[in-house]
Design a protein around this motif. Structure first.
Motif, mmCIF file in Angstrom:
data_model
loop_
_atom_site.group_PDB
_atom_site.id
_atom_site.type_symbol
_atom_site.label_atom_id
_atom_site.label_comp_id
_atom_site.label_asym_id
_atom_site.label_seq_id
_atom_site.Cartn_x
_atom_site.Cartn_y
_atom_site.Cartn_z
ATOM 1 N N PRO A 115 94.120 39.125 62.266
ATOM 2 C CA PRO A 115 95.116 40.057 62.486
ATOM 3 C C PRO A 115 95.890 40.137 61.106
ATOM 4 N N ARG A 116 96.445 38.952 60.806
ATOM 5 C CA ARG A 116 97.481 38.974 59.545
ATOM 6 C C ARG A 116 96.637 39.480 58.269
ATOM 7 N N ASN A 117 95.526 38.927 57.942
ATOM 8 C CA ASN A 117 94.482 39.491 56.926
ATOM 9 C C ASN A 117 94.185 40.839 56.951
ATOM 10 N N LEU A 118 93.929 41.194 58.302
ATOM 11 C CA LEU A 118 93.622 42.774 58.485
ATOM 12 C C LEU A 118 94.915 43.523 57.995
ATOM 13 N N GLN A 119 96.086 43.152 58.407
ATOM 14 C CA GLN A 119 97.385 43.859 58.158
ATOM 15 C C GLN A 119 97.496 44.021 56.714
ATOM 16 N N LEU A 120 97.348 42.829 56.003
ATOM 17 C CA LEU A 120 97.351 42.902 54.440
ATOM 18 C C LEU A 120 96.336 43.574 53.914
ATOM 19 N N MET A 121 95.037 43.859 54.387
ATOM 20 C CA MET A 121 94.294 44.672 53.666
ATOM 21 C C MET A 121 94.626 46.371 54.149
ATOM 22 N N GLU A 122 95.158 46.517 55.214
ATOM 23 C CA GLU A 122 95.683 47.706 55.532
ATOM 24 C C GLU A 122 96.752 48.373 54.649
ATOM 25 N N THR A 123 97.539 47.342 54.345
ATOM 26 C CA THR A 123 98.670 47.853 53.526
ATOM 27 C C THR A 123 98.394 47.971 51.906
ATOM 28 N N VAL A 124 97.467 47.282 51.505
ATOM 29 C CA VAL A 124 96.707 47.276 50.061
ATOM 30 C C VAL A 124 96.035 48.471 50.047
ATOM 31 N N VAL A 125 94.955 48.768 51.071
ATOM 32 C CA VAL A 125 94.156 50.160 51.115
ATOM 33 C C VAL A 125 95.051 51.489 51.055
ATOM 34 N N GLY A 126 96.042 51.176 52.078
ATOM 35 C CA GLY A 126 96.978 52.290 52.060
ATOM 36 C C GLY A 126 97.853 52.714 50.944
ATOM 37 N N ALA A 127 98.345 51.831 50.152
ATOM 38 C CA ALA A 127 98.814 51.843 48.817
ATOM 39 C C ALA A 127 97.905 52.434 47.840
ATOM 40 N N LEU A 128 96.615 52.085 47.776
ATOM 41 C CA LEU A 128 95.751 52.576 46.832
ATOM 42 C C LEU A 128 95.374 53.922 47.313
ATOM 43 N N HIS A 129 95.265 54.204 48.507
ATOM 44 C CA HIS A 129 94.941 55.713 49.090
ATOM 45 C C HIS A 129 95.989 56.470 48.462
ATOM 46 N N GLY A 130 97.478 56.054 48.693
ATOM 47 C CA GLY A 130 98.502 56.807 48.243
ATOM 48 C C GLY A 130 98.401 56.991 46.782
ATOM 49 N N ALA A 131 97.834 56.172 45.939
ATOM 50 C CA ALA A 131 97.748 56.324 44.507
ATOM 51 C C ALA A 131 96.608 57.357 44.077
ATOM 52 N N ARG A 137 86.694 54.236 48.438
ATOM 53 C CA ARG A 137 87.036 53.501 47.047
ATOM 54 C C ARG A 137 87.998 52.565 47.101
ATOM 55 N N ALA A 138 89.073 52.847 47.756
ATOM 56 C CA ALA A 138 90.112 51.909 48.034
ATOM 57 C C ALA A 138 89.780 50.645 48.622
ATOM 58 N N LEU A 139 88.919 50.438 49.558
ATOM 59 C CA LEU A 139 88.303 49.319 50.196
ATOM 60 C C LEU A 139 87.564 48.632 48.886
ATOM 61 N N ASP A 140 86.799 49.379 48.277
ATOM 62 C CA ASP A 140 85.960 48.716 47.413
ATOM 63 C C ASP A 140 86.774 48.026 46.361
ATOM 64 N N VAL A 141 87.754 48.614 45.858
ATOM 65 C CA VAL A 141 88.536 47.982 44.959
ATOM 66 C C VAL A 141 89.136 46.593 45.599
ATOM 67 N N VAL A 142 89.657 46.500 46.613
ATOM 68 C CA VAL A 142 90.194 45.357 47.219
ATOM 69 C C VAL A 142 89.077 44.147 47.470
ATOM 70 N N PHE A 208 88.974 51.436 37.183
ATOM 71 C CA PHE A 208 89.500 51.629 38.714
ATOM 72 C C PHE A 208 90.160 52.726 38.588
ATOM 73 N N GLU A 209 90.944 52.855 37.416
ATOM 74 C CA GLU A 209 91.741 53.983 37.275
ATOM 75 C C GLU A 209 91.213 55.453 37.062
ATOM 76 N N ALA A 210 89.938 55.238 36.600
ATOM 77 C CA ALA A 210 89.047 56.787 36.554
ATOM 78 C C ALA A 210 88.833 57.102 37.873
ATOM 79 N N GLU A 211 88.982 56.197 39.052
ATOM 80 C CA GLU A 211 88.443 56.576 40.327
ATOM 81 C C GLU A 211 89.598 57.300 41.034
ATOM 82 N N ALA A 212 90.967 57.038 40.692
ATOM 83 C CA ALA A 212 92.161 57.471 41.286
ATOM 84 C C ALA A 212 92.513 58.786 40.825
#
Length: 222
Positions: A115-131, A137-142, A208-212
Motif C-alpha cells: 500500500p505504501r509503494n502504491l501510494q507513492l506511485m499514485e503521487t508521482v503519476v499524479g504529478a506527472l499527469h498534472g505536468a 505515459r506518466a506510468l511509463d516514466v516512473v 520525457f519532456e517531449a511527451e509532456a
C-alpha cells in the motif's frame, strides 16, 4: 518464561522497526541469512512475535523493498518541478541501493506492490499527469526511471564506483588494436560510472519532456 519475554519485548515492536532490522541483517550477513528466526534473534524476540507485523517472509521482503523506495521519493514532487523531482528520486534510489545492495535482486524479481509503494506511485503519476503527461505515459516514466536506476545498481555490483574499474581496464588495452576504446576510456575521467549515470538520466529526462504538454495526445490517451 520465554513466552513472557517474547510478549514483553514485542510490545515495543512496530512494522518499521522490523523492516529496519531486516535491512540491517541482510546488509551485514546477506539475504540468505535472513529468516524470521534470525530476525527474531536480532530483535530479541521469538519469531512468532514478528508475524503480528509481517504475515510471512514474502511480506517481509516486500517491506524491505518498500522501505528503500520510500526513502528515495522526494517529499515535494509536483507538476512544476517534475524533472528535478525525478532527478532527485533517481539519485536517492541509486544511493539507497548502494547502501543496501542486497535489495537490488529483490527489486529485480518482485513488484512489491505494498500500500505504501502504491501510494507513492499514485503521487508521482499524479504529478506527472498534472505536468501534461498522458496517464499511461506518466506510468511509463516512473517505470523507466526506476528500471534505469536498478539496472545501473546491478551493473555496479551494488557499490558506488565499483564499475569504474571497467574504464581503467579498457584504458590498459592495446592502443593500436583498440585506439577508439582506449581514448574513450582515457577521456572518461576519474568517476566514469557516476558521469554515465548523470548523462543517461539527463537524456531520459530530455526525452520525457517531449511527451509532456501535448493536449491532443493527453485527450486521446488518458
Amino acid at each position: 518464561m520465554a513466552a513472557r519475554r517474547a510478549r514483553g519485548h514485542s510490545a515495543g515492536l512496530t512494522r518499521q522497526v522490523v523492516l529496519e532490522a531486516a535491512l540491517g541483517l541482510s546488509d551485514r550477513d546477506g539475504l540468505k541469512a535472513l529468516s524470521m528466526r534470525r530476525l527474531g534473534e536480532e530483535l530479541g524476540v521469538e519469531a512468532m512475535a514478528l508475524y503480528h507485523h509481517v504475515p510471512n517472509k514474502d511480506a517481509l521482503l516486500d517491506g524491505m523493498v518498500e522501505q528503500v523506495v520510500a526513502e528515495a521519493v522526494p517529499e515535494e514532487f509536483g507538476p512544476a518541478n517534475w524533472q528535478e523531482g525525478l532527478r532527485t528520486y533517481a539519485a536517492a534510489l541509486d544511493a539507497a541501493l548502494a547502501a543496501h545492495p542486497q535489495v537490488v535482486p529483490l527489486l529485480m524479481s518482485r513488484p512489491a506492490v505494498t500500500p505504501r509503494n502504491l501510494q507513492l506511485m499514485e503521487t508521482v503519476v499524479g504529478a506527472l499527469h498534472g505536468a501534461g503527461f498522458p496517464l499511461r505515459r506518466a506510468l511509463d516514466v516512473v517505470y523507466a526511471v526506476t528500471s534505469f536506476v536498478i539496472g545501473h545498481a546491478a551493473a555496479q555490483g551494488g557499490a558506488v564506483g565499483e564499475a569504474d574499474g571497467e574504464s581503467a581496464d579498457l584504458a590498459a588495452m592495446d592502443p593500436e588494436a583498440y585506439p577508439l576504446l582506449v581514448r574513450a576510456a582515457e577521456e572518461s575521467g576519474a568517476a566514469p560510472a557516476a558521469e554515465r549515470f548523470d548523462f543517461a538520466l539527463g537524456a531520459l529526462l530530455s526525452g520525457f519532456e517531449a511527451e509532456a504538454g501535448r493536449p491532443e495526445r493527453a485527450a486521446a490517451e488518458g
